[in-house]
Write a protein that holds these residues in place. Structure first.
Motif, PDB file in Angstrom:
ATOM      1  N   ALA A  48       0.666  -1.195  -0.019  1.00 12.19           N
ATOM      2  CA  ALA A  48      -0.020  -0.219  -0.021  1.00 12.19           C
ATOM      3  C   ALA A  48       0.830   1.204  -0.013  1.00 12.19           C
ATOM      4  CB  ALA A  48      -0.893  -0.070   0.959  1.00 12.19           C
ATOM      5  N   HIS A  49       1.957   1.317   0.656  1.00  9.72           N
ATOM      6  CA  HIS A  49       2.783   2.416   0.924  1.00  9.72           C
ATOM      7  C   HIS A  49       3.155   2.743  -0.531  1.00  9.72           C
ATOM      8  CE1 HIS A  49       6.031  -0.380   1.522  1.00  9.72           C
ATOM      9  NE2 HIS A  49       6.749   0.442   1.295  1.00  9.72           N
ATOM     10  N   VAL A  50       3.655   1.827  -1.330  1.00  9.24           N
ATOM     11  CA  VAL A  50       4.262   1.948  -2.577  1.00  9.24           C
ATOM     12  C   VAL A  50       3.027   2.843  -3.468  1.00  9.24           C
ATOM     13  CG1 VAL A  50       5.092   0.866  -4.567  1.00  9.24           C
ATOM     14  CG2 VAL A  50       5.870   0.065  -2.464  1.00  9.24           C
ATOM     15  N   VAL A  51       1.867   2.256  -3.575  1.00 12.43           N
ATOM     16  CA  VAL A  51       1.025   2.675  -4.270  1.00 12.43           C
ATOM     17  C   VAL A  51       0.543   4.126  -3.991  1.00 12.43           C
ATOM     18  CG1 VAL A  51      -1.739   2.356  -4.904  1.00 12.43           C
ATOM     19  CG2 VAL A  51      -0.257   0.126  -4.638  1.00 12.43           C
ATOM     20  N   GLU A  52       0.570   4.290  -2.589  1.00 13.15           N
ATOM     21  CA  GLU A  52       0.082   5.765  -2.341  1.00 13.15           C
ATOM     22  C   GLU A  52       1.185   6.853  -2.614  1.00 13.15           C
ATOM     23  OE1 GLU A  52       0.018   5.198   2.014  1.00 13.15           O
ATOM     24  OE2 GLU A  52      -1.871   4.072   1.981  1.00 13.15           O
ATOM     25  N   GLU A  53       2.537   6.339  -2.577  1.00  8.98           N
ATOM     26  CA  GLU A  53       3.506   7.361  -3.091  1.00  8.98           C
ATOM     27  C   GLU A  53       3.038   7.684  -4.445  1.00  8.98           C
ATOM     28  OE1 GLU A  53       6.767   9.774  -3.131  1.00  8.98           O
ATOM     29  OE2 GLU A  53       5.658   9.121  -1.591  1.00  8.98           O
ATOM     30  N   ARG A  69      18.847   8.475 -16.820  1.00  8.41           N
ATOM     31  CA  ARG A  69      19.594   7.692 -15.897  1.00  8.41           C
ATOM     32  C   ARG A  69      18.434   7.113 -14.748  1.00  8.41           C
ATOM     33  NH1 ARG A  69      24.551   6.170 -15.771  1.00  8.41           N
ATOM     34  NH2 ARG A  69      25.148   8.409 -16.567  1.00  8.41           N
ATOM     35  N   GLY A  70      17.399   8.077 -14.638  1.00  8.17           N
ATOM     36  CA  GLY A  70      16.801   7.639 -13.540  1.00  8.17           C
ATOM     37  C   GLY A  70      16.526   8.991 -12.440  1.00  8.17           C
ATOM     38  N   LEU A  71      15.558   8.946 -11.796  1.00  2.00           N
ATOM     39  CA  LEU A  71      15.617   9.888 -10.611  1.00  2.00           C
ATOM     40  C   LEU A  71      16.778   9.705  -9.895  1.00  2.00           C
ATOM     41  CD1 LEU A  71      11.959   9.724  -9.697  1.00  2.00           C
ATOM     42  CD2 LEU A  71      12.846  11.768 -10.912  1.00  2.00           C
ATOM     43  N   PRO A  72      17.421  10.890  -9.576  1.00  2.00           N
ATOM     44  CA  PRO A  72      18.537  10.732  -8.559  1.00  2.00           C
ATOM     45  C   PRO A  72      18.394  10.067  -7.487  1.00  2.00           C
ATOM     46  CG  PRO A  72      18.560  12.882  -9.553  1.00  2.00           C
ATOM     47  CD  PRO A  72      17.487  12.241 -10.002  1.00  2.00           C
ATOM     48  N   ALA A  73      17.171  10.389  -6.858  1.00  2.00           N
ATOM     49  CA  ALA A  73      16.885   9.892  -5.388  1.00  2.00           C
ATOM     50  C   ALA A  73      16.660   8.164  -5.559  1.00  2.00           C
ATOM     51  CB  ALA A  73      15.590  10.312  -4.919  1.00  2.00           C
ATOM     52  N   LEU A  74      16.116   7.663  -6.765  1.00  2.00           N
ATOM     53  CA  LEU A  74      16.020   6.264  -6.973  1.00  2.00           C
ATOM     54  C   LEU A  74      17.427   5.666  -6.993  1.00  2.00           C
ATOM     55  CD1 LEU A  74      14.379   3.766  -7.209  1.00  2.00           C
ATOM     56  CD2 LEU A  74      13.767   4.194  -9.460  1.00  2.00           C
ATOM     57  N   CYS A  75      18.061   6.399  -7.961  1.00  2.00           N
ATOM     58  CA  CYS A  75      19.641   5.807  -8.200  1.00  2.00           C
ATOM     59  C   CYS A  75      20.365   5.618  -6.902  1.00  2.00           C
ATOM     60  CB  CYS A  75      20.189   6.606  -9.321  1.00  2.00           C
ATOM     61  SG  CYS A  75      19.585   6.690 -10.967  1.00  2.00           S
ATOM     62  N   ARG A 278       8.897   6.954  -8.618  1.00  2.00           N
ATOM     63  CA  ARG A 278       8.532   7.515  -7.062  1.00  2.00           C
ATOM     64  C   ARG A 278       8.028   6.312  -6.438  1.00  2.00           C
ATOM     65  NH1 ARG A 278       7.062  12.979  -6.478  1.00  2.00           N
ATOM     66  NH2 ARG A 278       5.990  12.527  -4.779  1.00  2.00           N
ATOM     67  N   GLY A 279       7.307   5.404  -6.943  1.00  2.00           N
ATOM     68  CA  GLY A 279       7.001   4.110  -6.380  1.00  2.00           C
ATOM     69  C   GLY A 279       7.938   3.307  -5.797  1.00  2.00           C
ATOM     70  N   GLY A 280       8.898   3.387  -6.730  1.00  2.00           N
ATOM     71  CA  GLY A 280      10.336   2.372  -6.633  1.00  2.00           C
ATOM     72  C   GLY A 280      11.015   2.832  -5.309  1.00  2.00           C
ATOM     73  N   ILE A 281      11.190   4.161  -5.197  1.00  2.00           N
ATOM     74  CA  ILE A 281      11.679   4.821  -4.054  1.00  2.00           C
ATOM     75  C   ILE A 281      11.100   4.475  -2.811  1.00  2.00           C
ATOM     76  CG2 ILE A 281      12.422   6.792  -2.774  1.00  2.00           C
ATOM     77  CD1 ILE A 281      12.518   8.272  -5.578  1.00  2.00           C
ATOM     78  N   ALA A 282       9.833   4.389  -2.771  1.00  2.00           N
ATOM     79  CA  ALA A 282       8.906   4.030  -1.545  1.00  2.00           C
ATOM     80  C   ALA A 282       9.234   2.502  -1.352  1.00  2.00           C
ATOM     81  CB  ALA A 282       7.619   4.388  -1.831  1.00  2.00           C
ATOM     82  N   ALA A 283       9.124   1.746  -2.339  1.00  2.00           N
ATOM     83  CA  ALA A 283       9.370   0.193  -2.160  1.00  2.00           C
ATOM     84  C   ALA A 283      10.926  -0.072  -1.410  1.00  2.00           C
ATOM     85  CB  ALA A 283       9.405  -0.465  -3.488  1.00  2.00           C
ATOM     86  N   LEU A 284      11.996   0.743  -1.984  1.00  2.00           N
ATOM     87  CA  LEU A 284      13.177   0.365  -1.475  1.00  2.00           C
ATOM     88  C   LEU A 284      13.454   0.860  -0.099  1.00  2.00           C
ATOM     89  CD1 LEU A 284      15.554   0.666  -4.668  1.00  2.00           C
ATOM     90  CD2 LEU A 284      14.818  -1.237  -3.584  1.00  2.00           C
TER      91      LEU A 284
END
Length: 393
Positions: A48-53, A69-75, A278-284
């Protein structure tokens, strides 16, 4: 006008896994009751927290291009994850590429390292798309058939028997689809020594990394000192985080190779979806409890599946080390081959399986079943198969 498509398509068939998926959908549309154990998709909802993000990102209007390359925060999150979980050290600014699916990361990696005519070693049984990808770019996949009697382990002897002056790279999938085998430290050492001696690049597909059983430790080739500068590690969010429809993956590796892979992204997809990242950042970076809960449920289903298969006449199945597939030996059932068995089970029991022959040398005589479905579906499937096999005699 003849064949207007490029000649390289002559050696590439359609995906065997998608063929089963489409067949099941067609049969169900006709009103046929089919239990699908052929697919490779988690049946859980994305945490749920990934979806919400991601939804929050959409509502913020975060719907535009991102850096290729991707969002710096996700990298940065990927870099920290690799260091913590895998022992792989990479620079978030230069050594990571975020992609729309791990599948695209694999294709981009192969495009980057293989020229037409180069050979790619692929230990099999393996996921059906590896060899197809190599052929699509004009390279030659060399299938290294593994031995079921040896637990589908990769050995130095097998690799040496298939290497040639044209060998450019070796692709290793761990945990493996379809066998469920996890790379051991012994295998990793053998691979590293082979790669070093023959100057072979390594591509490590680790998409099932988070689904391990019996306390097993995931082994990353990119963490070995002698492999760090020759390994591209590919991973993603589909399996571990139940994010198949999000199409989000990444690759990490030596700076010089990742700079070239960046060109592939820039000239094909441009970038990966902004809100998806953004969902990927929340997942990790968010709670990992849902991942553990899914893994624990897979472990229960694994036990149910192995027990159910071994109760079928002529079927033998060892517990998989990881992933959510069982690779069952059906050679004593009396069928001519795995495809015949899978077709018969579909027609007589209404259960869809994948014949092991679809996964290359070493897969004949086996079928792959996914236990990424409910225990109720699994139990019903084994009841149906058991009844059909008993009636067959």
């Amino acid at each position: 006008m003849g064949n207007r498509a490029a000649a390289r398509f002559g050696g590439v068939g359609k995906s065997a896994t998608y063929a089963v998926f489409d067949m099941v959908a067609q049969l169900r549309a006709q009103g046929v009751d089919v239990l699908d154990l052929g697919g490779g998709e988690p049946d859980f909802d994305t945490p749920a927290h990934v979806v919400e993000e991601a939804v929050g990102a959409l509502r913020e209007g975060f719907t535009h291009y991102t850096p290729s390359r991707g969002l710096p925060a996700l990298c940065e999150a990927v870099s920290e994850k690799l260091a913590k979980d895998n022992g792989i050290t990479v620079d978030a600014a230069t050594d990571i590429l975020v992609t729309p699916s791990a599948k695209h990361a694999l294709f981009a990696a192969l495009v980057t390292v293989l020229d037409p005519g180069d050979e790619l070693l692929v230990p099999t049984p393996s996921w059906v798309s590896y060899t197809a990808m190599a052929r699509l770019i004009g390279a030659h996949p060399v299938q290294v058939g593994l031995d079921a009697a040896n637990g589908f382990r990769i050995t130095r002897e097998l690799l040496e028997a298939h290497v040639s002056p044209r060998t450019k790279a070796l692709l290793v999938n761990t945990p493996n689809n379809p066998t469920g085998h996890c790379l051991t430290h012994e295998e990793a050492r053998a691979i590293s020594q082979f790669a070093d001696e023959h100057d072979v690049l390594l591509i490590a597909d680790e998409i099932y990394e988070k689904i391990l059983y019996d306390g097993r430790e995931h082994v990353s080739l990119g963490a070995l000192p002698c492999c760090a500068d020759r390994t591209i590690t590919v991973n993603g969010f589909s399996k571990g985080y139940a994010m198949t429809g999000w199409r989000l993956g990444y690759a990490a590796g030596p700076t010089d190779l990742m700079e070239q892979m960046l060109k592939v992204a820039q000239h094909t997809v441009g970038c990966t979806g902004s809100f998806v990242q953004r969902g990927g950042i929340a997942a990790l970076t968010g709670p990992q409890g849902p991942v553990r809960e899914m893994r624990e449920e897979y472990a229960r289903r694994r036990e149910l599946t192995v027990r159910g298969l071994n109760a079928l006449p002529g079927v033998v199945c060892s517990p998989p080390d990881g992933a959510f597939y069982a690779f069952a030996d059906i050679r004593d059932t009396g069928f001519a081959d795995a495809a015949s068995f899978a077709q018969w089970v579909l027609e007589r029991a209404g259960v869809a399986l994948m014949p092991g022959s679809a996964f290359g040398p070493g897969g004949e005589g086996f079928v792959r079943l996914s236990f990424a479905t409910s225990p109720e579906v699994l139990e019903t499937a084994f009841e149906r198969m058991g009844r059909a096999l008993a009636e067959r005699g």
